[in-house]
Design an enzyme around this catalytic site. Sequence first.
Site, PDB file in Angstrom:
ATOM      1  N   GLY A 101     -44.701  52.821   6.738  1.00 11.55           N
ATOM      2  CA  GLY A 101     -43.538  53.375   7.410  1.00 11.55           C
ATOM      3  C   GLY A 101     -43.540  53.017   8.887  1.00 11.55           C
ATOM      4  N   GLN A 115     -41.632  51.329  12.564  1.00 12.30           N
ATOM      5  CA  GLN A 115     -40.872  50.190  13.050  1.00 12.30           C
ATOM      6  C   GLN A 115     -41.815  49.107  13.559  1.00 12.30           C
ATOM      7  OE1 GLN A 115     -37.298  51.443  15.202  1.00 12.30           O
ATOM      8  NE2 GLN A 115     -37.418  53.450  14.261  1.00 12.30           N
ATOM      9  N   TYR A 116     -41.500  48.485  14.690  1.00 13.14           N
ATOM     10  CA  TYR A 116     -42.385  47.444  15.207  1.00 13.14           C
ATOM     11  C   TYR A 116     -43.546  48.065  15.981  1.00 13.14           C
ATOM     12  CZ  TYR A 116     -39.212  43.576  14.158  1.00 13.14           C
ATOM     13  OH  TYR A 116     -38.438  42.648  13.508  1.00 13.14           O
ATOM     14  N   TYR A 176     -47.582  46.750  17.864  1.00 20.04           N
ATOM     15  CA  TYR A 176     -48.459  45.642  18.285  1.00 20.04           C
ATOM     16  C   TYR A 176     -49.892  45.957  17.894  1.00 20.04           C
ATOM     17  CZ  TYR A 176     -51.518  43.002  21.411  1.00 20.04           C
ATOM     18  OH  TYR A 176     -52.527  42.207  21.919  1.00 20.04           O
ATOM     19  N   ILE A 220     -48.960  55.663  14.415  1.00 21.46           N
ATOM     20  CA  ILE A 220     -49.335  56.018  13.050  1.00 21.46           C
ATOM     21  C   ILE A 220     -48.285  55.472  12.090  1.00 21.46           C
ATOM     22  CG2 ILE A 220     -49.688  57.927  11.420  1.00 21.46           C
ATOM     23  CD1 ILE A 220     -50.772  59.557  13.750  1.00 21.46           C
ATOM     24  N   CYS A 222     -42.216  50.993  18.258  1.00 22.07           N
ATOM     25  CA  CYS A 222     -41.792  52.083  17.364  1.00 22.07           C
ATOM     26  C   CYS A 222     -40.326  52.458  17.553  1.00 22.07           C
ATOM     27  CB  CYS A 222     -42.680  53.314  17.545  1.00 22.07           C
ATOM     28  SG  CYS A 222     -44.424  52.955  17.225  1.00 22.07           S
TER      29      CYS A 222
END
Length: 215
Positions: A69, A71-72, A74, A149, A179
């Site tokens: 789950g 988004q982006y 690093y 997370i 995120c």
Amino acid sequence: MPEWITEPGLLDYDRAVATMEARVADIHAGREGELIWLVEHPPLYTAGTSARAQDLLSARFPVHPAGRGGQYTYHGPGQRVVYVMLDLNRRGRDIRAFVAAMENWVIDALAEFNLKGEIREGRVGVWIARPDKPALPDGSMREDKIAAIGVKLRKWVSFHGISINVEPDLSHYSGIVPCGISGHGVTSLVDMGLPVGMGDLDNALIASFARRFPG
């Protein structure tokens, strides 16, 4: 306690995912026990299941689709990635409680260094208040993210997990909207003025694990 493995060097991301998937299948089948896998990756971005194309500002590093789950985010040297393979069939099938336990586990570990991590409604992860930095345009206090997370469950066995910034190159986050959250920034233990190494964080994570994940 689950098995704990610390991976030496920088681990290839695709190899990490393949290894996790195999271990999750073995845990579910009863062939292997639970595992906490501590790794570092070379610089890369991962795209979670909610990633938006506009949040990839510059693909300066390889971009890997991730089944977790979120988004982006690093990953790179100086960041501890904690891959958490736990069997929620016996720990309670409650994904919200599981994510909350992970967040609080990180907060407990940060407290070992007298650093106060906090949870924010609507923003998964662990945040550090930054009254030392200029306020946001709306006057609210700046907050920096220190831990992300993102988890996935397969037959109620977890994988993927947590990333905690020890001393990564924070400029590497400039290629994404981390995120999907604009305005707030990112920080690390060393950025906060703490002379903490990877081993110190690992010890804090081990010491605080059972409080949130009792056997």
